[in-house]
Design an enzyme around this catalytic site. Sequence first.
Site, mmCIF file in Angstrom:
data_model
loop_
_atom_site.group_PDB
_atom_site.id
_atom_site.type_symbol
_atom_site.label_atom_id
_atom_site.label_comp_id
_atom_site.label_asym_id
_atom_site.label_seq_id
_atom_site.Cartn_x
_atom_site.Cartn_y
_atom_site.Cartn_z
ATOM 1 N N GLY A 19 0.794 -1.189 0.041
ATOM 2 C CA GLY A 19 -0.070 0.038 0.021
ATOM 3 C C GLY A 19 1.012 1.265 -0.103
ATOM 4 O O GLY A 19 1.567 1.381 0.685
ATOM 5 N N GLY A 74 -0.280 4.591 0.398
ATOM 6 C CA GLY A 74 -0.897 5.482 1.156
ATOM 7 C C GLY A 74 -0.133 6.590 1.836
ATOM 8 O O GLY A 74 1.168 6.485 2.033
ATOM 9 N N TYR A 75 -0.528 7.128 2.928
ATOM 10 C CA TYR A 75 0.139 7.907 3.871
ATOM 11 C C TYR A 75 1.213 7.097 4.356
ATOM 12 O O TYR A 75 2.426 7.381 4.457
ATOM 13 C CB TYR A 75 -0.570 8.715 4.596
ATOM 14 C CG TYR A 75 -1.882 9.614 3.978
ATOM 15 C CD1 TYR A 75 -1.305 11.083 4.056
ATOM 16 C CD2 TYR A 75 -3.005 9.137 3.755
ATOM 17 C CE1 TYR A 75 -2.231 11.847 3.578
ATOM 18 C CE2 TYR A 75 -3.730 10.229 2.968
ATOM 19 C CZ TYR A 75 -3.456 11.499 2.973
ATOM 20 O OH TYR A 75 -4.312 12.318 2.359
ATOM 21 N N ASN A 83 1.587 -1.545 -4.922
ATOM 22 C CA ASN A 83 0.309 -0.804 -4.884
ATOM 23 C C ASN A 83 -0.450 -1.115 -6.033
ATOM 24 O O ASN A 83 0.091 -1.278 -7.052
ATOM 25 C CB ASN A 83 0.755 0.828 -4.874
ATOM 26 C CG ASN A 83 -0.453 1.847 -4.466
ATOM 27 O OD1 ASN A 83 -1.018 1.595 -3.318
ATOM 28 N ND2 ASN A 83 -0.884 2.250 -5.303
ATOM 29 N N VAL A 121 -2.858 -6.968 -4.183
ATOM 30 C CA VAL A 121 -2.681 -7.900 -3.227
ATOM 31 C C VAL A 121 -3.746 -8.867 -3.313
ATOM 32 O O VAL A 121 -4.741 -8.402 -3.170
ATOM 33 C CB VAL A 121 -2.025 -7.471 -1.939
ATOM 34 C CG1 VAL A 121 -1.877 -8.445 -0.714
ATOM 35 C CG2 VAL A 121 -0.928 -6.389 -1.969
ATOM 36 N N GLU A 141 -17.170 17.498 5.210
ATOM 37 C CA GLU A 141 -16.336 17.904 3.949
ATOM 38 C C GLU A 141 -16.904 17.900 2.767
ATOM 39 O O GLU A 141 -16.717 18.769 1.728
ATOM 40 C CB GLU A 141 -14.907 17.674 4.235
ATOM 41 C CG GLU A 141 -13.995 17.846 5.553
ATOM 42 C CD GLU A 141 -12.633 17.691 5.067
ATOM 43 O OE1 GLU A 141 -12.158 16.692 4.709
ATOM 44 O OE2 GLU A 141 -11.931 18.790 5.498
ATOM 45 N N ASP A 159 -5.163 2.794 8.253
ATOM 46 C CA ASP A 159 -6.539 2.592 8.632
ATOM 47 C C ASP A 159 -6.992 1.190 9.070
ATOM 48 O O ASP A 159 -7.894 0.914 9.680
ATOM 49 C CB ASP A 159 -7.474 2.913 7.566
ATOM 50 C CG ASP A 159 -7.485 4.301 6.962
ATOM 51 O OD1 ASP A 159 -6.970 5.168 7.743
ATOM 52 O OD2 ASP A 159 -8.090 4.788 6.093
ATOM 53 N N GLN A 199 -3.268 11.946 9.503
ATOM 54 C CA GLN A 199 -2.395 12.305 10.383
ATOM 55 C C GLN A 199 -1.535 11.082 10.923
ATOM 56 O O GLN A 199 -0.371 11.162 11.316
ATOM 57 C CB GLN A 199 -2.944 13.247 11.215
ATOM 58 C CG GLN A 199 -1.933 14.016 12.352
ATOM 59 C CD GLN A 199 -2.672 15.195 12.936
ATOM 60 O OE1 GLN A 199 -2.091 15.547 13.996
ATOM 61 N NE2 GLN A 199 -4.010 15.176 12.748
ATOM 62 N N LYS A 243 -6.385 24.963 6.854
ATOM 63 C CA LYS A 243 -6.367 23.751 6.015
ATOM 64 C C LYS A 243 -5.555 23.503 4.954
ATOM 65 O O LYS A 243 -4.959 22.249 4.598
ATOM 66 C CB LYS A 243 -8.091 23.524 5.764
ATOM 67 C CG LYS A 243 -8.424 22.185 4.699
ATOM 68 C CD LYS A 243 -8.547 21.064 5.677
ATOM 69 C CE LYS A 243 -9.007 19.833 5.070
ATOM 70 N NZ LYS A 243 -8.960 18.823 5.990
#
Lengths: 396, 396
Positions: free
Chosen positions: A11, A13-14, A38, A82, A170, A297, A314, A373
């Site tokens: 992955g 991601g962040y 990925n 995967v 949002e 996550d 974050q 932001k």
Amino acid sequence: MMSVPKIVILGAGYGGLMTAKGLAKELKSNEAEITLVNQNSYHYVTTELHKPAAGTSHHDHARLSIPSVINTKRINFIQDRVTAIKLEEKEVQLESNEPLKYDYLVVGLGSAPETFGIKGLMENAFFIRNIASVRAIREHMEYMFARYALEKKEELITIVVGGAGFTGIEYVGELVDRMPELCREYDIPLEKVRIVNVEAAPTVLPGFDKELVEYAVKYLESKGVEFLISTPIEECTEEGVILKGGQEIKAATVVWTGGVRGNKLVEESGIETMRGRVKVDENLRAPGYDNVFIIGDSSLVFNEDERPYPPTAQISTQQGQYLGKNLAVKLRGGEMKPFKYMPKGTVASLGRKEAIGVVGNKKLMGGSAAFMKKLIDLRWFYLLGGLSLVLRKGKL
Amino acid sequence: MMSVPKIVILGAGYGGLMTAKGLAKELKSNEAEITLVNQNSYHYVTTELHKPAAGTSHHDHARLSIPSVINTKRINFIQDRVTAIKLEEKEVQLESNEPLKYDYLVVGLGSAPETFGIKGLMENAFFIRNIASVRAIREHMEYMFARYALEKKEELITIVVGGAGFTGIEYVGELVDRMPELCREYDIPLEKVRIVNVEAAPTVLPGFDKELVEYAVKYLESKGVEFLISTPIEECTEEGVILKGGQEIKAATVVWTGGVRGNKLVEESGIETMRGRVKVDENLRAPGYDNVFIIGDSSLVFNEDERPYPPTAQISTQQGQYLGKNLAVKLRGGEMKPFKYMPKGTVASLGRKEAIGVVGNKKLMGGSAAFMKKLIDLRWFYLLGGLSLVLRKGKL
């Protein structure tokens, strides 16, 4: 090269990207072989997805080619999906490539929608999940609006957003920004459009400061948004949603933002999970596996009150930064320090010009929050690609 | 003002607008009261609709505010939908306004799709008909392409165009131009897209010069278009089309360009029609009505071989120009001259840079034909609004 430890990161991601970049920086090529897997050739900026989902910005602004932000001499990038994690075999199965053997595995495969068993949601609702899914939301909504001039059915221009948490609010903020343009495009009177935000909890943005929540609700209501709080959705159908109590809202577009759970592959690997998320140890390891780290996550990190932190970009970023440093230490025979999440604040945007949030101990709303932001968004580009990427992607 | 003859013009297409503008120029306000009725506040350029239908140009390029191109001091413009023409009462019924009395009626209400009884076509196919319908085609196609990344079903990126006549070929030409951009937008390999043009007649562009047809087919085939000629469509379903013989083509987008018929309101008025079109006399009058003129797609004009001219913008424009002058003559007690259509040629575009056509006795293909096509398009803007409109709308 045959004898150096193999680190496989799943992955981009962040968390995965930060881990890969950190390890590539810390370790020499004779110390570890680093592989990043990925599904797509690009990283997408999850915290930006509500914008292309509403069409207020193009989805290309929310993605970046992975090879452009990693050192491809140090990191072996494999674009593939995967299909299974085999912990006993220390192996990862891929859709199109040979299985990958690992000595250390970092799992950052992200989340999946949590539907809480609501009937029909998976089949009939849209999810703000990735580039492909938000593109489909935008195009679906535009197609429904285009059909309105032909069919004149109100449900075509009714949008139900399920969940008034961070993503829901949002997204609603962006929808509000988009509507004037969309109505001009399709010759629809703006006042005919309905945006209904439905939330089961007794408040919008549960857990947020009350004053800020009021500010957000007031602002969005002034733009025509209808809030239905303490209102669980019972069922999602092809025609719209049925609320608890039986009331139906006919809506051609239903977007569910009500929650996420961990990735199914983690659950299927045999690791113990709660809603697909793994309660990791202080070094972010899966229980019982010294060489398997779960970040992002799919990981559960608890605060001092033994309550889990919500999954955010974050915390994922901090986990990746932590692993990048500490896994390198471990490879060299050192001791990993415990991971400690340092929440720096949260800002929720309400479209282009409005936002609410808490940074440090400071409450922010309106223009100053919207500015903050943007700084937070830019910080991610800075971490990924330095100032040059900030200048390329950033729009202040 | 009470005693001046009332001229009511239904429809602000090529014919209606030219009639209204001509009459306003010829007649003083004490000679006639001119009323123009149109469903939309804008005129749309029918010959341009294949472009917004494919998304190669924005639909606003194909429409013009009616008040901006007529003399609103001389022409009373009513935006409304005509619901019935009452010939005996000399009255037109409208959806939102009081019925309109007339002394002279000019009917230029355009066409409706002709489905030749093909099952499911009306329900499941799209039609290149007006601004709202082409907007819906574009958005539908884009939504299907957006879904492809999520669902990977080939039918989502298969487009069937029914009919390889003028509109069908022009639309296919635009689709070919659009695909590279669309595939980039939705991460689809270009070679996966299928564009299938199905035609019941034994040739593409029936009636066109053979050499030009070959040029067009060769060009479009080189861009990947599949032609199925001599192939009637038996049925259009939610899944695609079923061809004669039973073969099915699964396609999420089916656009029917196979034919048009006259407007239903004309048929319902009691005037004798063939497929909704009225065989008008040499002054464009409906048989039996001295004061009712039918122009444009609902009129049938025959050439010297007693074959009807196909409905085109060109003939509609000439009919409007004719009526603008000759109805004024009639009002002043003069004799109307007979209408004589002067075909000036036909050019079919194949996307931005290619076209085929005949102008005068000259065959054109490639760049020179494409240039001629643009001149023809600009000519309409010139007739409508002079050089200033050409400069505002024209893109050479």
